[in-house]
Motif scaffolding. Structure first.
Motif, PDB file in Angstrom:
ATOM      1  N   THR A 118       0.826  -1.207   0.000  1.00 32.98           N
ATOM      2  CA  THR A 118       0.000   0.000   0.000  1.00 32.98           C
ATOM      3  C   THR A 118       0.855   1.250   0.000  1.00 32.98           C
ATOM      4  O   THR A 118       1.969   1.255   0.555  1.00 32.98           O
ATOM      5  CB  THR A 118      -0.916   0.019   1.243  1.00 32.98           C
ATOM      6  OG1 THR A 118      -1.576   1.288   1.328  1.00 32.98           O
ATOM      7  CG2 THR A 118      -0.118  -0.180   2.522  1.00 32.98           C
ATOM      8  N   ASN A 171      -6.219   3.792  -3.959  1.00 32.55           N
ATOM      9  CA  ASN A 171      -7.608   3.355  -4.025  1.00 32.55           C
ATOM     10  C   ASN A 171      -7.870   2.504  -5.265  1.00 32.55           C
ATOM     11  O   ASN A 171      -7.516   2.893  -6.378  1.00 32.55           O
ATOM     12  CB  ASN A 171      -8.539   4.573  -4.050  1.00 32.55           C
ATOM     13  CG  ASN A 171      -8.402   5.412  -2.800  1.00 32.55           C
ATOM     14  OD1 ASN A 171      -8.679   4.954  -1.705  1.00 32.55           O
ATOM     15  ND2 ASN A 171      -7.950   6.645  -2.956  1.00 32.55           N
ATOM     16  N   HIS A 190     -15.610   2.565   1.186  1.00 35.36           N
ATOM     17  CA  HIS A 190     -15.001   3.116  -0.020  1.00 35.36           C
ATOM     18  C   HIS A 190     -15.960   4.066  -0.735  1.00 35.36           C
ATOM     19  O   HIS A 190     -17.177   3.825  -0.799  1.00 35.36           O
ATOM     20  CB  HIS A 190     -14.573   1.996  -0.964  1.00 35.36           C
ATOM     21  CG  HIS A 190     -13.453   1.162  -0.413  1.00 35.36           C
ATOM     22  ND1 HIS A 190     -12.924   0.087  -1.081  1.00 35.36           N
ATOM     23  CD2 HIS A 190     -12.757   1.254   0.751  1.00 35.36           C
ATOM     24  CE1 HIS A 190     -11.949  -0.456  -0.361  1.00 35.36           C
ATOM     25  NE2 HIS A 190     -11.838   0.249   0.752  1.00 35.36           N
ATOM     26  N   ARG A 222      -7.638  12.035  -4.587  1.00 38.92           N
ATOM     27  CA  ARG A 222      -7.044  10.722  -4.384  1.00 38.92           C
ATOM     28  C   ARG A 222      -6.831  10.017  -5.718  1.00 38.92           C
ATOM     29  O   ARG A 222      -7.577  10.231  -6.672  1.00 38.92           O
ATOM     30  CB  ARG A 222      -7.947   9.835  -3.496  1.00 38.92           C
ATOM     31  CG  ARG A 222      -8.121  10.342  -2.077  1.00 38.92           C
ATOM     32  CD  ARG A 222      -6.831  10.239  -1.274  1.00 38.92           C
ATOM     33  NE  ARG A 222      -7.030  10.665   0.108  1.00 38.92           N
ATOM     34  CZ  ARG A 222      -6.828  11.911   0.542  1.00 38.92           C
ATOM     35  NH1 ARG A 222      -6.437  12.854  -0.305  1.00 38.92           N
ATOM     36  NH2 ARG A 222      -7.018  12.217   1.817  1.00 38.92           N
ATOM     37  N   TYR A 224      -6.946   6.736  -8.091  1.00 41.08           N
ATOM     38  CA  TYR A 224      -7.773   5.546  -8.246  1.00 41.08           C
ATOM     39  C   TYR A 224      -7.250   4.700  -9.399  1.00 41.08           C
ATOM     40  O   TYR A 224      -6.838   5.231 -10.443  1.00 41.08           O
ATOM     41  CB  TYR A 224      -9.232   5.928  -8.558  1.00 41.08           C
ATOM     42  CG  TYR A 224      -9.951   6.624  -7.432  1.00 41.08           C
ATOM     43  CD1 TYR A 224     -10.760   5.920  -6.555  1.00 41.08           C
ATOM     44  CD2 TYR A 224      -9.807   8.003  -7.242  1.00 41.08           C
ATOM     45  CE1 TYR A 224     -11.431   6.560  -5.519  1.00 41.08           C
ATOM     46  CE2 TYR A 224     -10.464   8.650  -6.208  1.00 41.08           C
ATOM     47  CZ  TYR A 224     -11.272   7.925  -5.352  1.00 41.08           C
ATOM     48  OH  TYR A 224     -11.924   8.563  -4.322  1.00 41.08           O
TER      49      TYR A 224
END
Length: 328
Positions: A118, A171, A190, A222, A224
């Motif tokens: 991550t 994400n 989420h 963010r 994705y």
């Protein structure tokens, strides 16, 4: 000859998509999952072995039965807020579980290991594009536990010849374009499934946490990645190892990201329905902009994240959402 790949967490969101990708690539995915957050219905592309990573004897039995050529390790506790409230639970489940898995793999002579890490290992590094060389400084037990597993893989590589590909990303969104598997958590945390629940009336409204950030529309940005692109990278990483390349770390992202308001607007465009939402206060610890690059994965693995547009991610997620999912 059938080549088995052990997929921990294969009944979960990303793991189930990885199993489908593995089957399409000619492998037989063997799911190892305790079904605490995964779904039995998601295991559609190979056998299920129920078990927990806290049980080294059970892990050893699965290695003995299937003799996998490699491991894909997705199983983990992954809620940042929860990890801050109960760090011991995350260190026990994630780190000790990974240690049991790695030791069993080494004992079985299974020395190719793909790890789902991550970008939380980088900590609070707001407003920069994260790369594989960005210093890691995790600020919660989730990120810390993943960083510890990365270190563990390095140590076992030095001592036992374990080869690993580590993927770091933020994400993951979207769903299988054929709607065989998708994203469904209990509880759901989420953004995209939350807003789709709001659109369809399964929850009253989406809460937007903070509208006064230093971004063009005031909401957080963010990165994705479409889940289909993400698991494609995992297949490329697996083949990288099986072809004899050494251990490597890869970031997977777009390098740009989307704001919360942009995601809401795209959901409205895709579904042609309004997104009920309310504005809330900022959450402690939320950064303004978190994105990562993927130049190394594109150059060295030949990764092409062409589905990672917000339109495609929401379209595929909406199709899955309308299908009813696993327990809707």
């Amino acid at each position: 000859m059938t080549r088995h790949v052990l997929v921990t967490g294969g009944a979960g969101y990303i793991g189930s998509h990885a199993c489908k990708a593995l089957a399409r690539a000619g492998f037989m995915p063997v799911t190892f999952d305790n079904l605490s957050t995964g779904w039995r219905e998601a295991v559609r592309f190979g056998p299920l072995e129920e078990g927990d990573l806290a049980d080294p004897v059970r892990i050893g039995e699965v290695f003995e039965r299937w003799r996998p050529v490699a491991v894909m390790h997705f199983a983990a506790l992954s809620l940042v807020g929860d990890s801050m409230r109960d760090p011991g639970r995350y260190w026990r489940a994630n780190v000790f579980g990974a240690l049991n898995l790695i030791e069993a793999a080494v004992a079985a002579g299974c020395l190719d290991f793909v790890f789902s890490s991550t970008c939380a290992t980088y900590g609070d590094q707001d407003g920069v594009i994260l790369t594989e060389d960005t210093p890691q400084a995790p600020i919660n037990a989730y990120g810390g536990s993943k960083r510890a597993i990365e270190d563990m893989l390095t140590d076992f590589g030095a001592s036992h010849g374990l080869r690993s590909v580590i993927f770091r990303y933020f994400n993951v969104a979207g769903a299988d374009p054929e709607a065989e598997v998708g994203e469904f958590h209990q509880p759901e945390t989420h953004l995209i499934p939350l807003l789709l629940d709001a659109i369809s009336g399964r929850r009253p409204a989406l809460t937007v946490y903070g509208t006064d950030y230093a971004t063009p529309d005031g909401t957080c940005i963010r990165d994705y990645v479409h889940v289909a692109d993400l698991v494609d990278a995992h297949i490329l990483g697996l083949n990288w190892l099986l072809e004899g390349h050494g251990s490597r770390v890869f970031c997977l992202g777009t390098g740009s990201g989307f704001s919360v308001r942009e995601v809401i607007a795209e959901a409205h465009a895709v579904t042609n329905r309004p997104v009920p939402f309310v504005e809330g206060e900022r959450r402690p610890g939320d950064a303004t902009r978190l994105v990562c690059g993927s130049a190394r994965a594109v150059t060295e693995l030949g990764w092409n994240p062409d589905r990672s547009t917000m339109r495609a991610m929401i379209t595929d997620a909406w199709r899955w959402h309308q299908s009813g999912g696993y327990e809707r």
